[in-house]
Design a protein around this motif. Structure first.
Motif, mmCIF file in Angstrom:
data_model
loop_
_atom_site.group_PDB
_atom_site.id
_atom_site.type_symbol
_atom_site.label_atom_id
_atom_site.label_comp_id
_atom_site.label_asym_id
_atom_site.label_seq_id
_atom_site.Cartn_x
_atom_site.Cartn_y
_atom_site.Cartn_z
ATOM 1 N N GLY A 160 -2.657 6.032 7.959
ATOM 2 C CA GLY A 160 -1.167 5.789 7.363
ATOM 3 C C GLY A 160 -0.694 4.009 7.610
ATOM 4 N N THR A 161 -1.077 3.839 8.466
ATOM 5 C CA THR A 161 -0.605 2.306 8.256
ATOM 6 C C THR A 161 -1.182 1.711 7.063
ATOM 7 O OG1 THR A 161 -1.385 2.264 11.066
ATOM 8 C CG2 THR A 161 -0.654 0.067 9.848
ATOM 9 N N ALA A 162 -2.911 1.593 7.030
ATOM 10 C CA ALA A 162 -2.933 1.697 5.359
ATOM 11 C C ALA A 162 -1.399 1.431 4.794
ATOM 12 C CB ALA A 162 -4.049 1.782 5.990
ATOM 13 N N LEU A 163 -1.644 2.645 4.546
ATOM 14 C CA LEU A 163 -0.781 3.506 2.942
ATOM 15 C C LEU A 163 0.560 2.563 3.226
ATOM 16 C CD1 LEU A 163 -1.132 6.966 2.819
ATOM 17 C CD2 LEU A 163 -1.695 5.037 0.973
ATOM 18 N N MET A 164 1.259 1.906 4.339
ATOM 19 C CA MET A 164 2.859 1.319 4.746
ATOM 20 C C MET A 164 2.241 -0.207 3.924
ATOM 21 S SD MET A 164 4.270 3.190 7.620
ATOM 22 C CE MET A 164 2.620 3.427 9.691
ATOM 23 N N LEU A 165 1.730 -0.244 4.156
ATOM 24 C CA LEU A 165 0.863 -1.652 4.558
ATOM 25 C C LEU A 165 0.938 -2.541 2.995
ATOM 26 C CD1 LEU A 165 -0.937 -3.499 7.778
ATOM 27 C CD2 LEU A 165 1.550 -3.054 7.219
ATOM 28 N N ARG A 166 -0.316 -1.546 2.296
ATOM 29 C CA ARG A 166 -0.595 -1.416 0.997
ATOM 30 C C ARG A 166 1.227 -1.503 0.302
ATOM 31 N NH1 ARG A 166 -1.702 1.446 -2.931
ATOM 32 N NH2 ARG A 166 -2.103 3.289 -1.691
ATOM 33 N N ARG A 167 1.891 -0.198 0.754
ATOM 34 C CA ARG A 167 2.819 0.282 -0.181
ATOM 35 C C ARG A 167 4.152 -1.018 -0.098
ATOM 36 N NH1 ARG A 167 2.636 6.960 -0.063
ATOM 37 N NH2 ARG A 167 0.850 6.488 -1.975
ATOM 38 N N GLY A 168 4.181 -1.328 1.162
ATOM 39 C CA GLY A 168 5.317 -2.003 1.474
ATOM 40 C C GLY A 168 6.538 -0.986 1.326
#
Length: 244
Positions: A160-168
């Motif tokens: 979930g962290t990775a998704l948020m950081l990638r999507r911004g």
């Protein structure tokens, strides 16, 4: 050895009320997480669970379901039989979440591929995760899945962290999701506390604290990110921005 399966089932019989009370909380949090995942996915037209996490959920729970003989003949205990029934529905829901990766992930992850090729790649990824899970399962002493259940729930957090950081942005994510994971992990800790000394060990307690802390960090991260707009493209979050 982590725990003795027969002794663990006997301990569950001895503490049925309190164990079931904690697992009722886990069940509600799990259902809420799944509903939130579907709601945010359809709302933002983006998958809400990354493939490594939701693929792990699906193969883990499906693996439990496929061991019918072990639960109904080898152990023949109401506890594992109840889990077997519950995980039939859960496995189907998790496979449907994989379907959302196929549906919404194509344009986001691999628009240069045909939809058919992308879908085949996603399901091949799930099969590969299944192979990894079989290897892990055969390497750990966890006959009743008591250790792997909370660990499986936790995988939603780092991805979930990775998704948020990638999507911004908050696209496909809500604060309710990591909050539910925190409740699930704490619920498992509470229920398993009465089952075996292993679940009162510093290793397992540290895992619980880490999982809850990371879940709370994700809630904070979600609140710092902008809401997603259909008119605005996703912009990855710079590392220095997160540090500030």
């Amino acid at each position: 050895m982590t725990y003795d399966a027969r002794a663990a089932l006997a301990a569950i019989d001895d503490h049925t009320v309190v164990v079931l009370a904690f697992f009722a909380v886990v069940a509600v949090a799990t259902f809420t997480y799944l509903v939130s995942s579907f709601r945010t996915a359809y709302q933002d037209r983006a998958y809400s669970c990354a493939l490594p996490a939701v693929g792990w959920f699906a193969v883990h729970d499906l693996g439990f379901v496929l061991q019918y003989d072990q639960w109904f003949h080898t152990y023949d205990h109401w506890w594992v039989k109840g889990w077997w029934v519950a995980l039939i529905a859960t496995s189907l829901i998790e496979l449907a979440l994989v379907g959302l990766v196929v549906r919404y992930g194509h344009a986001e992850l691999a628009p240069h591929l045909s939809r058919k090729v992308f879908a085949l790649g996603v399901w091949a990824g799930v099969a590969a995760i299944g192979v990894l899970w079989i290897l892990v399962k055969r390497s750990i002493d966890d006959d009743l899945y008591l250790i792997s259940f909370p660990i499986t729930a936790f995988w939603a957090v780092p991805f979930g962290t990775a998704l948020m950081l990638r999507r911004g942005s908050r696209r496909g994510q809500s604060a309710l999701q990591p909050a539910c994971v925190a409740v699930i992990v704490v619920g498992f800790q509470g229920a398993l506390w009465f089952v075996d000394d292993f679940f009162r060990s510093w290793e397992f307690l540290t895992f619980t604290v880490m999982a809850v802390g990371w879940s709370l960090a994700n809630i904070w991260l979600i609140r710092t990110l902008p809401a997603w707009s259909r008119s605005a493209p996703d912009v990855p979050v710079p590392v220095e921005a997160v540090a500030r």
